[in-house]
Enzyme design. Structure first.
Site, PDB file in Angstrom:
ATOM      1  N   HIS A  38       9.083  -1.710  -0.446  1.00 46.16           N
ATOM      2  CA  HIS A  38      10.181  -0.816  -0.816  1.00 46.16           C
ATOM      3  C   HIS A  38      11.461  -1.275  -0.121  1.00 46.16           C
ATOM      4  O   HIS A  38      11.618  -1.123   1.089  1.00 46.16           O
ATOM      5  CB  HIS A  38       9.818   0.619  -0.400  1.00 46.16           C
ATOM      6  N   HIS A  44      10.889  -1.747   3.956  1.00 49.92           N
ATOM      7  CA  HIS A  44       9.609  -1.334   4.546  1.00 49.92           C
ATOM      8  C   HIS A  44       8.513  -1.393   3.493  1.00 49.92           C
ATOM      9  O   HIS A  44       8.751  -1.742   2.335  1.00 49.92           O
ATOM     10  CB  HIS A  44       9.708   0.084   5.117  1.00 49.92           C
ATOM     11  N   ASP A  46       5.210   0.895   1.782  1.00 52.25           N
ATOM     12  CA  ASP A  46       4.612   2.219   1.627  1.00 52.25           C
ATOM     13  C   ASP A  46       3.118   2.054   1.407  1.00 52.25           C
ATOM     14  O   ASP A  46       2.686   1.320   0.505  1.00 52.25           O
ATOM     15  CB  ASP A  46       5.239   2.954   0.445  1.00 52.25           C
ATOM     16  N   LYS A 194      32.683 -15.788 -19.609  1.00 51.06           N
ATOM     17  CA  LYS A 194      32.004 -14.485 -19.589  1.00 51.06           C
ATOM     18  C   LYS A 194      31.286 -14.303 -20.931  1.00 51.06           C
ATOM     19  O   LYS A 194      31.917 -14.274 -21.988  1.00 51.06           O
ATOM     20  CB  LYS A 194      32.998 -13.350 -19.371  1.00 51.06           C
ATOM     21  N   ASP A 196      28.623 -12.499 -23.731  1.00 48.92           N
ATOM     22  CA  ASP A 196      28.493 -11.164 -24.310  1.00 48.92           C
ATOM     23  C   ASP A 196      27.051 -10.940 -24.763  1.00 48.92           C
ATOM     24  O   ASP A 196      26.686 -11.249 -25.893  1.00 48.92           O
ATOM     25  CB  ASP A 196      29.460 -11.055 -25.505  1.00 48.92           C
ATOM     26  N   GLU A 328      35.421 -13.223 -24.559  1.00 48.64           N
ATOM     27  CA  GLU A 328      35.610 -11.969 -23.828  1.00 48.64           C
ATOM     28  C   GLU A 328      36.446 -12.166 -22.566  1.00 48.64           C
ATOM     29  O   GLU A 328      37.209 -11.294 -22.170  1.00 48.64           O
ATOM     30  CB  GLU A 328      34.247 -11.361 -23.460  1.00 48.64           C
TER      31      GLU A 328
END
Length: 471
Positions: A38, A44, A46, A194, A196, A328
């Protein structure tokens, strides 16, 4: 149900995809355990044991050791539902336990004596039969909720830690670019196109491939052609970050075209721009320059996997190229940047035109458009849904029919925006869970979109995460 009240009260299940707390059955044979890695505020493990219809749970900061000399702290937390034993994914920011969860090990366990008696006395003893963690263990209560978990002396004793996997992690927060109006200068900046499409992290280990969106949704089954190409890369394990796209005839990535390509099984591409792990090594602490150099050598010629090329220190030229070709925009990245898994000014996005995701919270119809005339959209600001306008262009007839089907399943009686808007009798209000990508000229002084146009639905984006870019 009282056993899981604390678990349920801590979680908003409209935001997190963790399973809701329900006691399904009480099993006394073939009891199970799970250890989950986690990565929350503190990294840590669990540790959870099935008992009396729930999972008894402890947070173990340093993980479970196979060395009897290591007495590891284990803090008992609230009981979890049995369905949590299979949970992996990302708990969104702002929620209890926010961070990534992945299964480290799971299997059967056999208690040495009655668990209820052990809980009362503060001493549990059991044998674990996992793939990585095996043998006898004890949990000894100290003070309050603090316990110690200790390995027993048996044939499974080891003085070295058990390795999780060839992959150093199986889920990760993606690194995001900050919106900017200016092009950074200097030779420490790399410029990329960039694209899309869908942002995808691919996790590859010994020929097994998992493809996840930035929100942790599994897209492996939707990307079969890319999965097959990833299997051909001659490295034992690696994690890649990139964008799945479809190109039009002019070589421009098109989100609407991508959605059709996925439905019709047409050709799609994976444009890869970062390397997060390679053969068991976490690469995120290396500089972008180092990561890209290794990545480029890794990606041999492929049918549909493309290395994202970049130019250094030529921001104006890169942006001019993007604008000329109606792209873009560009992304500027510091060559010295590490992959920190959150939005950062080490990565900047400079757009040729304005475009972002908005939440759909209503739609209307008219005689000419019986399925859909316009959608009503907004964004979240301090947990309130702010109305930003209605969008009535960009839909073809088939999209209107398909959207209508989706909308009719999530209608609500009341407007979900934080303020009243000019209503008409034909507006149907919607539960604000669907996200649309919208292109527009600007946002006016009144806070409304000017000349907006619908691009497509973003099922890879969480509605609660939609905020106004630049704020």
């Amino acid at each position: 149900m009282k056993k899981l009240e604390k678990y349920n009260k801590k979680r908003d299940f409209s935001q997190t995809n963790e399973p809701k707390g329900e006691i399904l059955h009480k099993n006394t044979k073939n009891l199970r355990f799970v250890i989950q890695h986690h990565k929350a505020t503190t990294d840590h493990y669990d540790f959870r044991l099935e008992h009396d219809g729930v999972l008894l749970s402890w947070a173990v900061p340093k993980g479970i050791s196979q060395n009897p000399k290591d007495k590891r702290l284990a803090v008992m937390v609230e009981d979890h539902p049995l369905s949590y034993i299979d949970f992996e994914g990302i708990i969104p920011k702002g929620n209890y336990g926010a961070g990534s969860v992945e299964i480290f090990d799971k299997g059967k366990y056999v208690p040495k004596y009655d668990i209820d008696y052990g809980l009362k006395k503060g001493h549990l003893q059991f044998d674990l039969y996992g793939k990585k963690v095996k043998g006898e263990f004890s949990l000894v209560k100290m003070k309050d909720n603090n316990w110690l978990i200790i390995k027993g002396e048996d044939e499974y004793v080891s003085t070295s830690e058990t390795k999780n996997t060839l992959l150093p992690f199986k889920s990760c927060e993606v690194m995001l670019a900050t919106l900017s109006d200016e092009l950074p200068k200097g030779k420490d900046w790399a410029y990329e196109i960039k694209y899309d499409g869908y942002r995808i992290l691919s996790f590859v280990e010994k020929g097994n491939v998992v493809c996840k969106t930035r929100n942790g949704n599994d897209y492996t089954g939707k990307l079969e052609s890319i999965v097959e190409e990833l299997k051909k890369i001659k490295e034992e394990s690696f994690i890649l970050d990139g964008e799945v796209v479809a190109f039009d005839e002019g070589g421009k990535s098109d989100f609407g075209l991508l959605q059709r390509a996925l439905k019709e099984n047409n050709k799609i591409y994976y444009v890869v721009f970062d390397l997060l792990a390679l053969n068991g090594e976490d690469m995120r602490e290396k500089t972008l320059k180092e990561r890209k150099k290794i990545l480029e050598m890794m990606l041999v010629k492929s049918n549909n996997i493309i290395y994202s090329q970049h130019v250094i220190g030529k921001g104006k030229q890169a942006f001019a190229f993007a604008k000329k070709n109606n792209l873009e925009g560009v992304v500027a990245k510091k060559l010295s940047s590490k992959y920190i898994g959150r939005r950062s000014e080490d990565w900047l996005k400079i757009k040729c035109y304005k475009r972002q995701e908005f939440v759909i919270a209503g739609f209307d119809t008219n005689e000419k458009n019986p399925y859909l005339s316009a959608i009503y959209v907004g964004y979240y600001k301090q947990d309130k849904l702010v109305f930003v306008g209605k969008v009535g262009t960009g839909f073809d007839e088939q999209e209107k029919i398909e959207l209508n089907k989706k909308f009719m399943k999530i209608t609500v009686k009341k407007c979900q925006f934080n303020e009243k808007i000019n209503e008409n009798d034909k507006i149907l209000w919607l539960k604000p869970i669907l996200v649309a990508e919208i292109q527009y000229m600007e946002i006016t002084k009144d806070g409304l979109l000017r000349q907006p146009s619908y691009i497509g639905l973003r099922d890879d984006k969480d509605a609660k995460s939609v905020v106004l870019e630049g704020e």
